[in-house]
Design a protein around this motif. Structure first.
Motif, PDB file in Angstrom:
ATOM      1  N   PHE A   5       0.930  -1.279   0.213  1.00 46.74           N
ATOM      2  CA  PHE A   5       0.248  -0.129   0.002  1.00 46.74           C
ATOM      3  C   PHE A   5       0.773   1.379  -0.131  1.00 46.74           C
ATOM      4  O   PHE A   5       0.306   2.276  -0.628  1.00 46.74           O
ATOM      5  N   ILE A   6       1.962   1.105   0.566  1.00 44.19           N
ATOM      6  CA  ILE A   6       2.953   2.272   0.675  1.00 44.19           C
ATOM      7  C   ILE A   6       3.390   2.492  -0.723  1.00 44.19           C
ATOM      8  O   ILE A   6       3.683   3.664  -1.421  1.00 44.19           O
ATOM      9  N   LEU A   7       3.855   1.447  -1.510  1.00 42.41           N
ATOM     10  CA  LEU A   7       4.415   1.388  -2.793  1.00 42.41           C
ATOM     11  C   LEU A   7       3.561   2.181  -3.828  1.00 42.41           C
ATOM     12  O   LEU A   7       3.831   2.877  -4.698  1.00 42.41           O
ATOM     13  N   LEU A  38      11.736   0.783   0.928  1.00 46.37           N
ATOM     14  CA  LEU A  38      10.860  -0.148   1.246  1.00 46.37           C
ATOM     15  C   LEU A  38      10.448  -1.032   0.051  1.00 46.37           C
ATOM     16  O   LEU A  38      10.124  -2.279   0.154  1.00 46.37           O
ATOM     17  N   ARG A  39      10.943  -0.512  -1.123  1.00 42.31           N
ATOM     18  CA  ARG A  39      10.620  -1.183  -2.191  1.00 42.31           C
ATOM     19  C   ARG A  39      11.546  -2.184  -2.644  1.00 42.31           C
ATOM     20  O   ARG A  39      11.418  -3.269  -3.034  1.00 42.31           O
ATOM     21  N   THR A  73       7.795   1.887  12.594  1.00 36.55           N
ATOM     22  CA  THR A  73       7.597   3.406  12.942  1.00 36.55           C
ATOM     23  C   THR A  73       6.367   3.763  12.304  1.00 36.55           C
ATOM     24  O   THR A  73       5.376   4.155  12.628  1.00 36.55           O
ATOM     25  N   TRP A  74       6.361   3.612  10.839  1.00 32.88           N
ATOM     26  CA  TRP A  74       5.278   3.869  10.038  1.00 32.88           C
ATOM     27  C   TRP A  74       3.839   3.376  10.431  1.00 32.88           C
ATOM     28  O   TRP A  74       3.005   3.673  10.518  1.00 32.88           O
ATOM     29  N   ARG A  75       4.038   1.950  10.811  1.00 34.18           N
ATOM     30  CA  ARG A  75       2.814   1.149  11.095  1.00 34.18           C
ATOM     31  C   ARG A  75       2.230   1.773  12.563  1.00 34.18           C
ATOM     32  O   ARG A  75       0.889   1.762  12.528  1.00 34.18           O
ATOM     33  N   VAL A 141      -1.555   7.375   3.834  1.00 32.93           N
ATOM     34  CA  VAL A 141      -0.364   6.570   3.992  1.00 32.93           C
ATOM     35  C   VAL A 141       0.986   6.932   3.848  1.00 32.93           C
ATOM     36  O   VAL A 141       1.998   6.995   4.540  1.00 32.93           O
ATOM     37  N   LEU A 142       0.984   8.304   2.904  1.00 32.90           N
ATOM     38  CA  LEU A 142       2.565   8.877   2.576  1.00 32.90           C
ATOM     39  C   LEU A 142       2.502   9.908   3.672  1.00 32.90           C
ATOM     40  O   LEU A 142       4.046  10.274   4.144  1.00 32.90           O
ATOM     41  N   THR A 143       1.376  10.592   4.124  1.00 35.06           N
ATOM     42  CA  THR A 143       1.826  11.776   5.307  1.00 35.06           C
ATOM     43  C   THR A 143       2.210  10.910   6.507  1.00 35.06           C
ATOM     44  O   THR A 143       2.848  11.422   7.417  1.00 35.06           O
TER      45      THR A 143
END
Length: 310
Positions: A5-7, A38-39, A73-75, A141-143
């Motif tokens: 979902f991030i990608l 992450l990619r 951390t994003w999670r 997701v990106l913010t």
């Protein structure tokens, strides 16, 4: 389950005609760098530091270590910006919400798949002035990724990263640490490991515990201290005290059993004994030692014998 979902959000943001707010989120150089990491992430969680204890102890894997830190951390910021922010914003502070790690991951994946719409019809992804729900999802997701990077560079993570904005500094081993607490350690910390009466000194200056690979959702389980949380507040949020208390593998053959095992400590509970912590380091690196199950093997390999008389 969640990284795609991030990608996808970043790819959608960099396409021609993308919504200006979404495109602006992807134009952030640090966000672009984090997505690039992450990619290519192989989803392993090495410590990434020479002081760390890894199953693969021959290589210091920096790339995967940084990616593990950013993702984890994003999670946490994603949960804070969606589930928590929505319920808090409605004044539902005391309303039960997903708390256990598994519940939070399931809820988050469900919301991402439905672009923020819960079963009740409540929208958990808020982006003012954006009508398209898929665009709102990608913006959130990106913010949230930007928020994760800000958190890692903040004072809350200063003990680990010294408020650095350089993503190469974000090694997983600086966060994923364990202290083996002794029942007497509260009154006498020397009983805890580290320091274990100096037998196992603190590996990292200013950071409690031993840096180890693994984590929540990994084969070698080592989830956060708070067994019911994946939220992130500071550099101690990823410390853990739960993991395999023993590893055991046996091959059963006629008239003979061959076995390997591993323990997080040693066979003796007496500080100063050569067998007090001799098995800890191999346990930290997922190594094993022969387990002697037959009396003659035990006698042949005995270092000492204690006889108890009435």
């Amino acid at each position: 389950a969640l990284v795609p979902f991030i990608l996808d959000a970043f790819d959608n943001a960099t396409r021609s005609g993308a919504h200006p707010i979404l495109a602006s989120a992807a134009a952030d150089p640090q966000v672009a760098e984090a997505v690039g990491r992450l990619r290519v992430w192989n989803f392993t969680t090495p410590t990434g530091i020479v002081e760390g204890f890894d199953a693969d102890s021959e290589n210091v894997e920096v790339g995967a270590s940084v990616a593990a830190t950013i993702y984890s951390t994003w999670r946490g910021t994603m949960v804070a910006n969606t589930i928590d922010a929505t319920l808090d914003g409605l004044g539902l502070v005391d309303v039960p919400r997903p708390a256990k790690r598994e519940e939070l991951i399931t809820a988050m994946k469900h919301l991402l798949e439905r672009s923020g719409e819960g079963e009740s019809g409540l929208n958990f992804f808020h982006a003012p002035l954006v009508g398209d729900k898929d665009v709102r999802r990608d913006i959130i997701v990106l913010t949230s990724l930007r928020d994760a990077l800000d958190l890692l560079a903040s004072d809350a993570f200063a003990p680990a990263f010294r408020m650095s904005g350089n993503q190469d500094d974000y090694r997983w081993g600086k966060l994923h640490r364990i202290v083996f607490n002794h029942p007497l350690g509260g009154a006498a910390p020397s009983f805890n490991v580290p320091p274990g009466f100096g037998l196992f000194p603190q590996p990292l200056e200013g950071l409690a515990g031993i840096p180890v690979d693994g984590g929540f959702e990994t084969v070698d389980q080592a989830p956060p201290l708070d067994a019911n949380n994946i939220r992130v507040t500071d550099s101690d949020s990823f410390m853990f005290d739960f993991g395999p208390t023993g590893r055991f593998v046996a091959r059963l053959v006629p008239a003979r059993v061959k076995a390997e095992t591993s323990l997080p400590g040693g066979e003796s509970a007496i500080p100063g004994s050569p067998f007090y912590l001799n098995l800890l380091e191999p346990w930290l690196m997922n190594e094993t030692h022969p387990m002697l199950v037959f009396p003659d093997d035990v006698r042949d390999n005995a270092v000492s014998t204690q006889v108890f008389l009435p």
